[in-house]
Design an enzyme around this catalytic site. Structure first.
Site, PDB file in Angstrom:
ATOM      1  N   GLU A  73       0.834  -1.214   0.000  1.00  0.00           N
ATOM      2  CA  GLU A  73       0.000   0.000   0.000  1.00  0.00           C
ATOM      3  C   GLU A  73       0.865   1.260   0.000  1.00  0.00           C
ATOM      4  O   GLU A  73       1.893   1.322   0.650  1.00  0.00           O
ATOM      5  CB  GLU A  73      -0.932   0.027   1.214  1.00  0.00           C
ATOM      6  CG  GLU A  73      -1.892  -1.148   1.292  1.00  0.00           C
ATOM      7  CD  GLU A  73      -2.882  -1.208   0.143  1.00  0.00           C
ATOM      8  OE1 GLU A  73      -2.934  -0.263  -0.679  1.00  0.00           O
ATOM      9  OE2 GLU A  73      -3.605  -2.224   0.049  1.00  0.00           O
ATOM     10  N   GLY A  74       0.380   2.266  -0.704  1.00  0.00           N
ATOM     11  CA  GLY A  74       1.141   3.505  -0.882  1.00  0.00           C
ATOM     12  C   GLY A  74       0.951   4.505   0.256  1.00  0.00           C
ATOM     13  O   GLY A  74       0.148   4.311   1.179  1.00  0.00           O
ATOM     14  N   ASN A  76      -0.405   7.413   0.379  1.00  0.00           N
ATOM     15  CA  ASN A  76      -1.674   8.120   0.553  1.00  0.00           C
ATOM     16  C   ASN A  76      -2.786   7.246   1.095  1.00  0.00           C
ATOM     17  O   ASN A  76      -3.655   7.719   1.814  1.00  0.00           O
ATOM     18  CB  ASN A  76      -2.068   8.803  -0.747  1.00  0.00           C
ATOM     19  CG  ASN A  76      -1.134   9.954  -1.042  1.00  0.00           C
ATOM     20  OD1 ASN A  76      -1.128  10.940  -0.330  1.00  0.00           O
ATOM     21  ND2 ASN A  76      -0.281   9.799  -2.042  1.00  0.00           N
ATOM     22  N   ASP A 390       4.420  18.612  -3.783  1.00  0.00           N
ATOM     23  CA  ASP A 390       3.562  18.591  -4.976  1.00  0.00           C
ATOM     24  C   ASP A 390       2.086  18.769  -4.599  1.00  0.00           C
ATOM     25  O   ASP A 390       1.353  19.520  -5.232  1.00  0.00           O
ATOM     26  CB  ASP A 390       3.720  17.257  -5.720  1.00  0.00           C
ATOM     27  CG  ASP A 390       4.836  17.298  -6.768  1.00  0.00           C
ATOM     28  OD1 ASP A 390       5.320  18.400  -7.093  1.00  0.00           O
ATOM     29  OD2 ASP A 390       5.206  16.214  -7.266  1.00  0.00           O
TER      30      ASP A 390
END
Ligand SMILES: Nc1nc2c(ncn2[C@@H]2O[C@H](COP(=O)(O)OP(=O)(O)OP(=O)(O)O)[C@@H](O)[C@H]2O)c(=O)[nH]1
Ligand SMILES: *[C@@H]1O[C@H](CO)[C@@H](O)[C@H](O)[C@H]1NC(C)=O
Ligand SMILES: *[C@@H]1O[C@H](CO)[C@@H](O)[C@H](O)[C@H]1NC(C)=O
Length: 449
Positions: A73-74, A76, A390
């Site tokens: 899982e990333g 975010n 970003d």
């Protein structure tokens, strides 16, 4: 919900004071110099540590909730899981004194920048800890080691779903101890302690590991933590198996608002806005309060900087041949059209595109700018920090367009909601070149207490 009573419950399972613990320094020294297993013979049994409870009155009696998320899982999605676990912690606090131990960041699939150290990263590198603490008590892992008396986690629960799934139409919240379905990622060492990933802290040991099948929102865990175990430190592995207690509610937004980006990252983003995008809080009407509990901006009153903000998710989103992801040509065309409609001369692009793709985009859209970290920036802020910079810049744009079902874009939506930008300028996404029904993202309206 019935739960074990205050003091009595809190003290359960902890025997008398026991022998005094050796100084922490000695333990840490031992770890640095010796192979961990031999450094901890019987004289360093974790039971003693836990019972003696190390330093400080703050530490006295409180229980520790730790968690981790499925490795693939990333960043975010992990931020989303934090919200679910924070909600569980609030439920626990109604009955007992608990603190959340923030799982160190690292070894994330997307964080591939070579040659930089990206493991055991404390939360304070990405988020503002005092802000988190205005929502729930939360400490870094190293503070947990120091104040709980060592790198021992008394109980690890590996969360999983039910082997049998659930029958259509009979949804109910439940949780049961069950045999582990997947191969256990913990194994016993010769001292009968469990070893595992533990965020890259090799010296960490688990005392007990078992699997729980769970179906339900985060707070279904509460009775188990309050009644079924007296362990002082409990780790929930695969915590993404818990659902939100109340997605999009006040409580959700309180936690989300408390996840204030670390100041040094916001400063970098703000400097970029001034330098390249003619964007300042004053002219953009996006003032930010250091204390999130005092920030409540009416939606639509913030203007945003004079640029189009774009999040263009590539890599695995493109490799999967997803219908809802545009070609670069398609994306550039849409960007052009939005700049014209909204009379914006500048465009900021956040993307994870590979170099070749990025060059292609730059050819199609020469006026675009992006935050290009130097090697020093990367070493300092790491991939996670660059992602935050970003996101921060995208969050301040007059108009934003993101990528379909990217949690990276979703987090930008939320940030813009907090800043008070008009939802019409936020909940937009690119459509695939051949996508027929290009449904736009849902507006999750911010809720305040
Ligand atoms: N700096 C930067 N990094 C990005 C961007 N888009 C994606 N990434 C990187 O790629 C990862 C994308 O995965 P995440 O969004 O974190 O993880 P996820 O939860 O799988 O989210 P999605 O895959 O986007 O739904 C991010 O964590 C970043 O490391 C971007 O626009 N800028
Ligand atoms: C917790 O304890 C109750 C009562 O003893 C028992 O019925 C239940 O199965 C236990 N739950 C778990 C997850 O161990
Ligand atoms: C920057 O923005 C201000 C308005 O906030 C405007 O007056 C000025 O002309 C802009 N400068 C440039 C170089 O675009």
């Amino acid at each position: 919900m019935a739960a074990a009573g205050g003091e009595g419950g809190r003290r359960r399972g902890r025997a008398g004071p026991g022998p005094p613990p050796p100084p922490l320094l000695l333990l840490l020294l031992g770890m640095a110099l010796c192979p961990p297993a031999s450094a901890l013979g019987d004289e360093f049994s974790p039971g003693q540590w836990a019972a003696a409870g190390a330093a400080g009155s703050a530490a006295k009696g409180r229980r520790y909730l730790l968690y981790d998320v499925n490795p693939p899982e990333g960043f975010n999605l992990r931020r989303d899981v934090y919200i679910r676990v924070a909600s569980l912690l609030k439920t626990l606090l109604k009955t007992e004194d608990w603190v959340l131990v923030l799982p160190p960041w690292g070894r994330l699939y997307h964080w591939q920048s070579p040659d930089i150290h990206q493991v055991r990263i404390p939360w304070s590198e990405f988020f503002d800890l005092p802000s988190l603490n205005k929502n729930i008590p939360a400490i870094e892992y190293e503070q947990f080691i120091a104040e709980s008396g060592g790198p021992f986690i008394e109980q690890v629960y590996v969360l999983q779903s039910y082997a049998e799934g659930w029958k259509e139409g009979t949804w109910e919240e439940k949780i049961d101890e069950r045999p582990c379905i997947d191969q256990l990622l913990y194994s016993k060492d010769k001292h009968e302690y469990y070893r595992g990933w533990f965020w890259g802290y090799e010296e960490t040991r688990g005392l007990k590991v078992s699997c729980l099948s769970v179906q339900g929102s985060a707070s279904v865990m509460a009775p188990v933590l309050l009644k079924n175990t007296s362990a002082r430190s409990v780790m929930l592995d695969r915590a993404e198996n818990l659902l939100h207690d109340h997605y999009g509610g006040k409580d959700y937004w309180d936690t989300r608002r408390s996840m204030v980006f670390a100041r040094h990252l916001r400063v970098v983003g703000d400097e970029f806005r001034i330098k390249y995008l003619n964007s300042t809080d004053g002219s953009d009407k996006t003032s930010y309060y250091e204390d999130w509990t005092k920030m409540k901006v009416k939606l639509g009153t913030a203007l945003g900087g004079p640029y189009l903000g774009v999040h263009l998710r590539r890599r695995d989103f493109v490799w999967g041949h997803r219908e809802d992801v545009p070609s670069l040509k398609g994306a550039a065309k849409k960007i052009r059209s939005l700049m014209k409609i909204h009379k914006l001369e500048r465009v900021f692009v956040a993307t994870d595109a590979v170099v070749e793709e990025f060059e292609e985009l730059k050819r199609l859209l020469p006026e675009m700018v992006r935050f290009e970290p130097t090697w020093e920036d990367l070493e300092l802020y790491k991939d996670g920090g660059i992602a935050i910079i970003d996101q921060w810049i995208c969050a301040h744009a007059r108009y934003f367009i993101g990528t379909s079902v990217s949690t990276f874009s979703f987090r930008i939506h939320e940030e813009r909601e907090i800043l008070g930008l008009d939802p019409k300028t936020t909940y937009n996404r690119f459509c695939g070149d051949k996508e027929k029904n290009c449904e736009q993202p849902t507006h999750w309206k911010i809720a305040y207490r």
